[in-house]
Design a protein around this motif. Sequence first.
Motif, PDB file in Angstrom:
ATOM      1  N   LEU A   1       0.860  -1.173   0.000  1.00 26.42           N
ATOM      2  CA  LEU A   1       0.000   0.000   0.000  1.00 26.42           C
ATOM      3  C   LEU A   1       0.894   1.218   0.000  1.00 26.42           C
ATOM      4  O   LEU A   1       1.684   1.403   0.912  1.00 26.42           O
ATOM      5  CB  LEU A   1      -0.891  -0.019   1.240  1.00 26.42           C
ATOM      6  CG  LEU A   1      -1.958   1.038   1.337  1.00 26.42           C
ATOM      7  CD1 LEU A   1      -3.011   0.813   0.256  1.00 26.42           C
ATOM      8  CD2 LEU A   1      -2.608   1.004   2.687  1.00 26.42           C
ATOM      9  N   SER A   2       0.809   2.017  -1.028  1.00 25.91           N
ATOM     10  CA  SER A   2       1.652   3.201  -1.075  1.00 25.91           C
ATOM     11  C   SER A   2       0.775   4.442  -1.088  1.00 25.91           C
ATOM     12  O   SER A   2      -0.080   4.605  -1.948  1.00 25.91           O
ATOM     13  CB  SER A   2       2.556   3.172  -2.311  1.00 25.91           C
ATOM     14  OG  SER A   2       1.766   3.144  -3.473  1.00 25.91           O
ATOM     15  N   LEU A   3       0.981   5.257  -0.092  1.00 27.12           N
ATOM     16  CA  LEU A   3       0.253   6.509   0.025  1.00 27.12           C
ATOM     17  C   LEU A   3       1.259   7.635   0.186  1.00 27.12           C
ATOM     18  O   LEU A   3       2.233   7.494   0.917  1.00 27.12           O
ATOM     19  CB  LEU A   3      -0.677   6.480   1.242  1.00 27.12           C
ATOM     20  CG  LEU A   3      -1.758   5.398   1.262  1.00 27.12           C
ATOM     21  CD1 LEU A   3      -2.470   5.396   2.605  1.00 27.12           C
ATOM     22  CD2 LEU A   3      -2.755   5.609   0.143  1.00 27.12           C
ATOM     23  N   ASP A   4       1.007   8.746  -0.478  1.00 32.41           N
ATOM     24  CA  ASP A   4       1.861   9.912  -0.326  1.00 32.41           C
ATOM     25  C   ASP A   4       1.381  10.689   0.897  1.00 32.41           C
ATOM     26  O   ASP A   4       0.330  11.332   0.863  1.00 32.41           O
ATOM     27  CB  ASP A   4       1.802  10.775  -1.591  1.00 32.41           C
ATOM     28  CG  ASP A   4       2.687  12.000  -1.508  1.00 32.41           C
ATOM     29  OD1 ASP A   4       3.527  12.074  -0.581  1.00 32.41           O
ATOM     30  OD2 ASP A   4       2.534  12.884  -2.370  1.00 32.41           O
ATOM     31  N   ALA A   5       2.143  10.601   1.989  1.00 34.31           N
ATOM     32  CA  ALA A   5       1.733  11.213   3.255  1.00 34.31           C
ATOM     33  C   ALA A   5       1.542  12.713   3.115  1.00 34.31           C
ATOM     34  O   ALA A   5       0.588  13.275   3.665  1.00 34.31           O
ATOM     35  CB  ALA A   5       2.756  10.897   4.335  1.00 34.31           C
ATOM     36  N   ALA A   6       2.415  13.369   2.372  1.00 40.85           N
ATOM     37  CA  ALA A   6       2.304  14.828   2.217  1.00 40.85           C
ATOM     38  C   ALA A   6       1.013  15.213   1.504  1.00 40.85           C
ATOM     39  O   ALA A   6       0.389  16.224   1.836  1.00 40.85           O
ATOM     40  CB  ALA A   6       3.511  15.362   1.463  1.00 40.85           C
ATOM     41  N   ALA A   7       0.586  14.399   0.558  1.00 36.18           N
ATOM     42  CA  ALA A   7      -0.651  14.696  -0.176  1.00 36.18           C
ATOM     43  C   ALA A   7      -1.887  14.477   0.692  1.00 36.18           C
ATOM     44  O   ALA A   7      -2.944  15.061   0.433  1.00 36.18           O
ATOM     45  CB  ALA A   7      -0.725  13.837  -1.427  1.00 36.18           C
ATOM     46  N   MET A   8      -1.765  13.656   1.723  1.00 34.81           N
ATOM     47  CA  MET A   8      -2.905  13.369   2.588  1.00 34.81           C
ATOM     48  C   MET A   8      -3.122  14.426   3.659  1.00 34.81           C
ATOM     49  O   MET A   8      -4.233  14.555   4.173  1.00 34.81           O
ATOM     50  CB  MET A   8      -2.703  12.009   3.270  1.00 34.81           C
ATOM     51  CG  MET A   8      -2.771  10.845   2.312  1.00 34.81           C
ATOM     52  SD  MET A   8      -2.440   9.276   3.121  1.00 34.81           S
ATOM     53  CE  MET A   8      -3.659   9.254   4.407  1.00 34.81           C
ATOM     54  N   VAL A   9      -2.097  15.178   4.015  1.00 38.77           N
ATOM     55  CA  VAL A   9      -2.191  16.124   5.131  1.00 38.77           C
ATOM     56  C   VAL A   9      -3.336  17.116   4.979  1.00 38.77           C
ATOM     57  O   VAL A   9      -4.105  17.312   5.932  1.00 38.77           O
ATOM     58  CB  VAL A   9      -0.832  16.823   5.383  1.00 38.77           C
ATOM     59  CG1 VAL A   9      -0.958  17.943   6.393  1.00 38.77           C
ATOM     60  CG2 VAL A   9       0.191  15.794   5.852  1.00 38.77           C
ATOM     61  N   PRO A  10      -3.518  17.778   3.808  1.00 39.42           N
ATOM     62  CA  PRO A  10      -4.644  18.714   3.706  1.00 39.42           C
ATOM     63  C   PRO A  10      -6.002  18.046   3.950  1.00 39.42           C
ATOM     64  O   PRO A  10      -6.871  18.631   4.615  1.00 39.42           O
ATOM     65  CB  PRO A  10      -4.549  19.245   2.269  1.00 39.42           C
ATOM     66  CG  PRO A  10      -3.130  19.030   1.870  1.00 39.42           C
ATOM     67  CD  PRO A  10      -2.691  17.800   2.602  1.00 39.42           C
ATOM     68  N   SER A  11      -6.188  16.828   3.463  1.00 43.88           N
ATOM     69  CA  SER A  11      -7.447  16.112   3.697  1.00 43.88           C
ATOM     70  C   SER A  11      -7.620  15.783   5.175  1.00 43.88           C
ATOM     71  O   SER A  11      -8.713  15.928   5.734  1.00 43.88           O
ATOM     72  CB  SER A  11      -7.486  14.828   2.878  1.00 43.88           C
ATOM     73  OG  SER A  11      -7.464  15.112   1.512  1.00 43.88           O
ATOM     74  N   LEU A  12      -6.547  15.339   5.798  1.00 44.77           N
ATOM     75  CA  LEU A  12      -6.611  15.024   7.229  1.00 44.77           C
ATOM     76  C   LEU A  12      -6.907  16.270   8.057  1.00 44.77           C
ATOM     77  O   LEU A  12      -7.706  16.231   9.000  1.00 44.77           O
ATOM     78  CB  LEU A  12      -5.310  14.363   7.684  1.00 44.77           C
ATOM     79  CG  LEU A  12      -5.044  12.976   7.119  1.00 44.77           C
ATOM     80  CD1 LEU A  12      -3.617  12.539   7.437  1.00 44.77           C
ATOM     81  CD2 LEU A  12      -6.043  11.965   7.652  1.00 44.77           C
ATOM     82  N   GLU A  13      -6.290  17.382   7.698  1.00 40.80           N
ATOM     83  CA  GLU A  13      -6.523  18.633   8.431  1.00 40.80           C
ATOM     84  C   GLU A  13      -7.963  19.120   8.250  1.00 40.80           C
ATOM     85  O   GLU A  13      -8.555  19.650   9.188  1.00 40.80           O
ATOM     86  CB  GLU A  13      -5.522  19.705   7.990  1.00 40.80           C
ATOM     87  CG  GLU A  13      -4.089  19.425   8.444  1.00 40.80           C
ATOM     88  CD  GLU A  13      -3.942  19.333   9.960  1.00 40.80           C
ATOM     89  OE1 GLU A  13      -4.670  20.016  10.713  1.00 40.80           O
ATOM     90  OE2 GLU A  13      -3.087  18.544  10.400  1.00 40.80           O
TER      91      GLU A  13
END
Length: 176
Positions: A1-13
Motif C-alpha cells: 500500500l503506497s500513500l503519499d503522506a504529504a498529499a494526505m495532510v490537507p485532507s486530514l486537516e
Amino acid sequence: LSLDAAAMVPSLESLCAAEMLRHDPDGRFGEYQYKHKYLQDVSYSLLPEELKEKLHTAAAEYFESKQMSRPHRRLSGDCPTVGKTSNQLIWSLSYHWSLAGEKPLAVQNAVTYLTLAGDQAIENGSLLEARKLLSDALQRTVKCGQRPPQPLPSMRAVNSRPHHSYTQLPAQPRIQ
C-alpha cells in the motif's frame, strides 16, 4: 500500500476542522485519530474488504518495523520477544495480522502474535481471553493445513495452572 503522506495532510486537516479527527502528534499509534468511535466504525464498514486487508497489513508491518528498529527485540527465528515488547504492541500486532487476510504470511504472523498474546493473557491470569486467542491461533493453523505442536505449549501452560472450573480450558482438540 503506497500513500503519499504529504498529499494526505490537507485532507486530514480538513477532517480535523470538521471535528471528525483529532491531531495528536505525540500519539502512540499515529498522529491522527478518530474523534468518536462511531465515526471510526462507520468509516471502516464502508471500506472494501480488499482495502481493509491491505490497511491491516500495512499497519502490522509499520508496528513491526517500529518494534524491530530497536536493538535486542527478537528471539531466534521470527518470534519477537514478549519480555521486551510491550503488551499493547503484541495485542496490536495480533489484531492487525488477524484481519490482514488469508495470504500465507498474514496467517503465519497472525498465528505467531495470537499465540504471544495468548501467552500474555495466561501470564496476566486472563484465562478466558487466552482461550479465545489460542483457539483462534489453532483454528488458523489447522485451516491453512499446518499441524500445530502437540500439545500447544500455551495450552500446556494453561492446563497446568490451578484455576476455577468455569475458566478451565478444554483439552486440545484432536487433529485428524
